[in-house]
Design an enzyme around this catalytic site. Sequence first.
Site, PDB file in Angstrom:
ATOM      1  N   LYS A 273       0.991  -1.225   0.007  1.00  0.00           N
ATOM      2  CA  LYS A 273       0.159  -0.024  -0.014  1.00  0.00           C
ATOM      3  C   LYS A 273       0.849   1.361   0.064  1.00  0.00           C
ATOM      4  CE  LYS A 273      -0.248  -0.458   5.093  1.00  0.00           C
ATOM      5  NZ  LYS A 273      -0.768  -1.366   6.226  1.00  0.00           N
TER       6      LYS A 273
ATOM      7  N   ARG B 149     -10.266  -0.718  15.073  1.00  0.00           N
ATOM      8  CA  ARG B 149      -9.915   0.061  13.971  1.00  0.00           C
ATOM      9  C   ARG B 149     -10.894  -0.251  12.716  1.00  0.00           C
ATOM     10  NH1 ARG B 149      -4.136   0.677  11.217  1.00  0.00           N
ATOM     11  NH2 ARG B 149      -4.931  -1.263  10.343  1.00  0.00           N
TER      12      ARG B 149
ATOM     13  N   TYR C  59      16.842  29.709   7.945  1.00  0.00           N
ATOM     14  CA  TYR C  59      15.533  30.281   8.439  1.00  0.00           C
ATOM     15  C   TYR C  59      15.756  30.327  10.038  1.00  0.00           C
ATOM     16  CZ  TYR C  59      12.854  30.278   4.170  1.00  0.00           C
ATOM     17  OH  TYR C  59      12.348  30.478   2.777  1.00  0.00           O
TER      18      TYR C  59
ATOM     19  N   MET D  32      12.267  23.986   2.499  1.00  0.00           N
ATOM     20  CA  MET D  32      11.250  23.215   1.718  1.00  0.00           C
ATOM     21  C   MET D  32      12.080  22.260   0.755  1.00  0.00           C
ATOM     22  SD  MET D  32       8.248  24.251  -0.848  1.00  0.00           S
ATOM     23  CE  MET D  32       7.040  24.998   0.534  1.00  0.00           C
TER      24      MET D  32
HETATM   25  C1  LIG Z   1       0.010  -2.178   6.828  1.00  0.00           C
HETATM   26  C2  LIG Z   1      -0.628  -3.488   7.135  1.00  0.00           C
HETATM   27  C3  LIG Z   1       0.391  -4.391   7.215  1.00  0.00           C
HETATM   28  C4  LIG Z   1       1.809  -4.293   7.249  1.00  0.00           C
HETATM   29  O1  LIG Z   1       2.198  -3.796   8.416  1.00  0.00           O
HETATM   30  P1  LIG Z   1       3.733  -3.435   8.775  1.00  0.00           P
HETATM   31  O2  LIG Z   1       3.567  -2.838  10.238  1.00  0.00           O
HETATM   32  O3  LIG Z   1       4.010  -2.342   7.968  1.00  0.00           O
HETATM   33  O4  LIG Z   1       4.533  -4.671   8.666  1.00  0.00           O
HETATM   34  C5  LIG Z   1      -0.308  -5.552   7.522  1.00  0.00           C
HETATM   35  N1  LIG Z   1      -1.548  -5.934   7.492  1.00  0.00           N
HETATM   36  C6  LIG Z   1      -2.389  -4.885   7.689  1.00  0.00           C
HETATM   37  C7  LIG Z   1      -3.845  -5.177   7.539  1.00  0.00           C
HETATM   38  C8  LIG Z   1      -2.019  -3.724   7.249  1.00  0.00           C
HETATM   39  O5  LIG Z   1      -2.850  -2.557   7.168  1.00  0.00           O
END
Ligand SMILES: *Cc1c(COP(=O)(O)O)cnc(C)c1O
Length: 345
Positions: free
Chosen positions: A37, A130, A244, A292
């Site tokens: 992701k 969550r 800055y 930046m």
């Molecule tokens: C992002 C995610 C992972 C991977 O998690 P890491 O902590 O980056 O290894 C695994 N399972 C789910 C459901 C996630 O959202």
Amino acid sequence: MTIPPPHRLRLDGAALVANWLWLKNQGGSAACGAAVKADGYGLGAREVVARLAAAGCRDFFTATWAEAEALMPLPEGARLSVLHGVRAEDMAAARTLDARPVLNSIEQLMRWRDANGGACDVMIDTGINRLGLPPADWAALEGLEIDTLMSHLACADEDSARNAAQHKAFVEVAGRVPHRRLSLANSAGICLGADYAFDLTRPGLALYGGVPRDEALGHIRQVAFPEAQILQRRIAPAGESVGYNGIWTAECDTEIAILNIGYGDGILRGFSNRGTASTEGRTLPFIGRVSMDLIAIDITAAPELGEGDWVTIDYALPEASAASGIAQYELLTSLGRRFERYWVD
Ligand SMILES: *Cc1c(COP(=O)(O)O)cnc(C)c1O
């Protein structure tokens, strides 16, 4: 016309694969997937998927269907699951793309069932509170063709009693719901021991060089190396400040270089006066505030450097996180679009 950018992200393909193999090995007989992701945590998901698939990885995870679409066509034998499941707006994509949704709510599973969607994954919320279906709703899963039943750990990077509690709740629900495979562990979860691996693990962070727990120290290799070009070289006269708000003052005349990179590229302001760059093993401290598009460094240790030369930003994730106060995850996903990403190996 291609204009070469003044900063590059060097990506170590051998380290990526070595990290995956170490994580796979920790999981014993479980298969080891890969969370890709957020564009492969900022590294470039297409290239990550191609490299890990070539190494034998078969199961990939994105958050959204737009991310899934961008990975099509998948390498031969690879499978993709979309963690955020199916919104009404996703159904057209979900029915045509070669990927499974991870269903998270009663609404999502009704939507999928009404559409005769076929094989899916299901996320059970065993205590992160969550995303996912509460274990008490297990009976609603009746009749679904579940490939992977999964849950996600809230505190795997800590020695918390919640890990065992979530493990127990997961085993209980797994005993009630038909499934092909079980999956619980992210990177940190893998470090908790083979007990947590079940049939399939889902590392993200550690693939890309993050060290989620001390068990992984010395095993996980850095993958992403930001490099930046020197735009200008100058002397900061004794008593003058740099950048800055003048948060760094030269004690004596100091040779400095201005790098063509900044927080707009994801080298965030937490590195002000704290980050370092390096060249051939010599350390060049960041001085003053990160801007930046510019960062000043002290080049006393490498006086030969001049305009147009390249240095590496020190970005080993555990150390960079400790120096900046920025989470290892954020260090990766903040790396900007202006970088030219190039793979070695
Ligand atoms: C992002 C995610 C992972 C991977 O998690 P890491 O902590 O980056 O290894 C695994 N399972 C789910 C459901 C996630 O959202």
